[in-house]
Design a protein around this motif. Structure first.
Motif, PDB file in Angstrom:
ATOM      1  N   SER A 122       0.812  -1.205   0.000  1.00 25.55           N
ATOM      2  CA  SER A 122       0.000   0.000   0.000  1.00 25.55           C
ATOM      3  C   SER A 122       0.849   1.259   0.000  1.00 25.55           C
ATOM      4  N   GLY A 177     -13.787  -9.362  -6.335  1.00 28.50           N
ATOM      5  CA  GLY A 177     -13.915  -9.140  -4.907  1.00 28.50           C
ATOM      6  C   GLY A 177     -15.358  -9.141  -4.450  1.00 28.50           C
ATOM      7  N   ASP A 224     -17.143  -3.842  -1.987  1.00 32.85           N
ATOM      8  CA  ASP A 224     -16.044  -3.017  -2.473  1.00 32.85           C
ATOM      9  C   ASP A 224     -16.584  -1.807  -3.236  1.00 32.85           C
ATOM     10  N   GLY A 246      -9.995  -5.169  -7.641  1.00 32.65           N
ATOM     11  CA  GLY A 246     -10.218  -6.561  -7.305  1.00 32.65           C
ATOM     12  C   GLY A 246      -8.906  -7.231  -6.959  1.00 32.65           C
ATOM     13  N   LYS A 247      -8.904  -8.554  -6.997  1.00 39.12           N
ATOM     14  CA  LYS A 247      -7.731  -9.354  -6.667  1.00 39.12           C
ATOM     15  C   LYS A 247      -7.134  -9.950  -7.930  1.00 39.12           C
ATOM     16  N   SER A 277      -4.073  -6.967  -4.272  1.00 41.96           N
ATOM     17  CA  SER A 277      -5.306  -6.177  -4.232  1.00 41.96           C
ATOM     18  C   SER A 277      -5.074  -4.888  -4.995  1.00 41.96           C
ATOM     19  N   GLU A 280      -6.554  -1.399  -6.696  1.00 40.96           N
ATOM     20  CA  GLU A 280      -7.637  -0.435  -6.566  1.00 40.96           C
ATOM     21  C   GLU A 280      -7.473   0.657  -7.611  1.00 40.96           C
ATOM     22  N   CYS A 325      -1.621  -0.646  -5.952  1.00 40.81           N
ATOM     23  CA  CYS A 325      -1.618  -1.941  -5.284  1.00 40.81           C
ATOM     24  C   CYS A 325      -1.802  -1.699  -3.789  1.00 40.81           C
ATOM     25  N   SER A 352      -2.505  -4.054  -1.334  1.00 40.10           N
ATOM     26  CA  SER A 352      -1.930  -5.079  -0.458  1.00 40.10           C
ATOM     27  C   SER A 352      -1.402  -6.233  -1.288  1.00 40.10           C
ATOM     28  N   ARG A 353      -0.531  -7.005  -0.660  1.00 43.84           N
ATOM     29  CA  ARG A 353       0.033  -8.194  -1.288  1.00 43.84           C
ATOM     30  C   ARG A 353       0.100  -9.312  -0.256  1.00 43.84           C
ATOM     31  N   PHE A 393     -10.523 -12.171   0.867  1.00 44.21           N
ATOM     32  CA  PHE A 393     -10.903 -10.795   0.603  1.00 44.21           C
ATOM     33  C   PHE A 393     -11.034  -9.952   1.867  1.00 44.21           C
ATOM     34  N   TYR A 405       0.470  -8.492   6.917  1.00 41.30           N
ATOM     35  CA  TYR A 405      -0.876  -8.879   6.534  1.00 41.30           C
ATOM     36  C   TYR A 405      -1.199 -10.271   7.056  1.00 41.30           C
TER      37      TYR A 405
END
Length: 538
Positions: free
Chosen positions: A240, A322, A326, A331-332, A351, A353, A363, A365-366, A413, A422
């Motif tokens: 992020s 997702g 949302d 999405g993923k 993730s 956005e 991006c 999150s990972r 998700f 995470y």
């Protein structure tokens, strides 16, 4: 094994000419496996029917396992022992299309568990896709030819349709000069177009969104269009914090390894390359080569998972929109590959956005999911009753040898960033009717309950259908519900006549109803002491 077993029994019962003749007759038997439990060791590819909720697993030796609900399993065995490279359902029709490494196209009927039709293709098949909701399918070959096939439900045969598009005629229609022929490496029917629009990916980076009904190109990408709008680096754990750096990079021609749609309506496509890069292409605008757009540089973003100079090819890409909660347009993205050479083998979940198309993609999150063995295939299971069939209820990951794990889509998700890292979703083992490895089986036996020694044993009162759902931890709903239970096991007056008992290394004992060839689970007797179990029936 069956032939050797019968021959051994015949020799033990006596020799002579009569015995020898019987042994010769047994040697001519065509013994075949009728039932199989669990995931075959040579499993390599998967397919899913979102309507009938069935999972198919193809192998390297010509077998196909079918998994449904209520412990339903079936096995299909090809006349030829050969690997499968493509496996897809004709949805809600009980038909499964399998393409072998030898380019044989097979049509399996699940109701009759039979191979209804097979057809040998003349050239090497390099891409394959069934058009959802139809009996039509696209096929791409090593010469860059796109062909259309249709399965005729009435005569049970595959028909080659008169429509086809060669790479040279397509390039000419798109206004792109090509110096050589190259294979098609990916075919993606565009969502919500009923198959009339299809994205065709060629090995050396040429992407064309083709309108079949009007016979012209909607959008063309690659070959000089790679002037990046931005780059998203996903190397850090806390993705992020990544920033998008504006670049003006003239990328060289590169080979495509994988691709998937990365938006709900098919406006963006994610493409994985042999270099380890992922490019997000906007396919809504017309190519500059057709003179209708001047700024192609705003139509692509580069996604890089690692910062090393030598990275793994991006072999697999899948997309999920997702949950319905949302609010962002994202999405993923599920990725296998793209990390530095020699890094731990993982499946990466990104993730993404975006509030305004590729202009604002980031991006968020990972998560790296550790693999239980070497990667073979993965598949996303969509939610039931969702019109767009993009939201995911479960993720299945197939690894060698014969390991099938799954993740709850809700856990994937809903993973949130903790103080340090995470949260990692928990993988669950695919539940099988008769476990053999996890836990390890140590001793088994079959017992009859109808003999004189057991004239009124109480197990006759139990019906095998009392336990129908596979054991799953947590609150996850089992995503496979398809298939038809055996009629023999559903009789109201059914009594258990035979039981199959197995002891395990963890000290547990499991008992199945073996009255019919299809085993049904009855009891699991857990033990606290880890030891080998010896079975004694008094």
């Amino acid at each position: 094994f069956a032939k050797r077993f019968l021959l051994k029994k015949l020799h033990q019962g006596g020799g002579g000419e009569k015995g020898g003749g019987a042994a010769g007759d047994v040697a001519q038997l065509d013994a075949q496996i009728a039932l199989h439990y669990g995931v075959p060791y040579a499993a390599s590819v998967m397919a899913f029917d979102p309507v009938q909720r069935l999972l198919a697993v193809g192998t390297l030796d010509g077998r196909i396992k079918i998994f449904g609900g209520d412990n339903i399993e079936g096995i299909l065995i090809s006349p030829k022992s050969m690997p499968y490279k493509y496996l897809q359902f004709i949805q809600n029709q009980g038909l499964l299309i399998a393409v072998s490494n030898e380019n044989e196209i097979q049509v399996w009927n699940l109701e009759f568990r039979q191979l209804f039709h097979s057809s040998q293709w003349d050239t090497n098949i390099t891409a394959f896709s069934v058009i959802e909701g139809t009996f039509l399918m696209y096929l791409g070959d090593e010469n860059g030819l796109l062909s259309v096939l249709k399965y005729d439900l009435y005569d049970g045969k595959l028909q080659k349709m008169p429509y086809n598009v060669s790479i040279h005629s397509l390039a000419e229609a798109a206004g792109v000069p090509l110096l050589d022929t190259q294979p098609i490496v990916g075919i993606l029917p565009q969502p919500n177009t009923l198959g009339t629009r299809v994205l065709i990916a060629y090995e050396k980076g040429f992407l064309v969104l083709w309108d079949v009904s009007e016979d012209h190109a909607i959008a063309v990408r690659g070959y000089g269009d790679l002037h990046m709008k931005g780059q998203v680096t996903g190397a850090q754990t806390h993705a992020s914090e990544d920033q998008i750096d504006n670049v003006d990079e003239n990328e060289e021609e590169r080979e495509i390894c994988s691709l998937c749609w990365a938006s709900r309506g098919g406006s963006t496509v994610a493409v994985g390359y042999i270099t380890g890069d992922i490019l997000l292409w906007d396919m809504t605008a017309v190519s500059s080569r057709q003179g209708k757009q001047t700024d192609v540089s705003s139509n692509v973003v580069k996604l890089q998972l690692a910062s090393g100079s030598r990275r793994l090819p991006v072999i697999v890409l899948h997309w999920s929109a997702g949950s319905a909660k949302d609010t962002t347009k994202g999405g993923k993205l599920f990725v296998y590959g793209g990390d530095d050479m020699g890094s731990e083998e993982v499946l990466t979940v990104l993730s993404l956005e975006s509030s305004n198309g590729l202009e604002s993609v980031r991006c968020a999150s990972r998560v790296d999911l550790k693999l239980d063995g070497s990667f073979a295939d993965m598949i996303l299971i969509p939610d039931t009753g969702v019109p767009d069939k993009i939201r995911t209820s479960a993720l299945f990951i197939l690894t060698n040898p014969g390991q099938l794990n799954f993740y709850d889509g809700g856990a994937l998700f809903s993973a949130r960033k903790s103080e340090e890292e995470y949260a990692q979703p928990e993988a669950q083992k695919f539940p099988v009717v008769v476990p053999t490895i996890d836990p390890s089986i140590t001793v088994t036996d079959m017992y009859s309950l109808t003999g004189r020694e057991h004239p009124s044993i109480s197990l006759k009162k139990f019906c095998a259908r009392q336990i129908v759902a596979p054991p799953i931890s947590g609150n996850m709903k089992w995503p496979l519900t398809g298939g038809v239970p055996s009629e023999m096991s559903l009789k109201e007056d059914h009594a258990v006549e035979r039981i199959y008992v197995a002891g395990y290394q963890d000290g547990s004992v499991r008992i199945w109803d073996a009255t019919f060839p299809i085993l049904m689970p009855m009891f699991v007797l857990d033990a606290k002491v880890t030891s080998t179990v010896f079975l004694v029936v008094d």
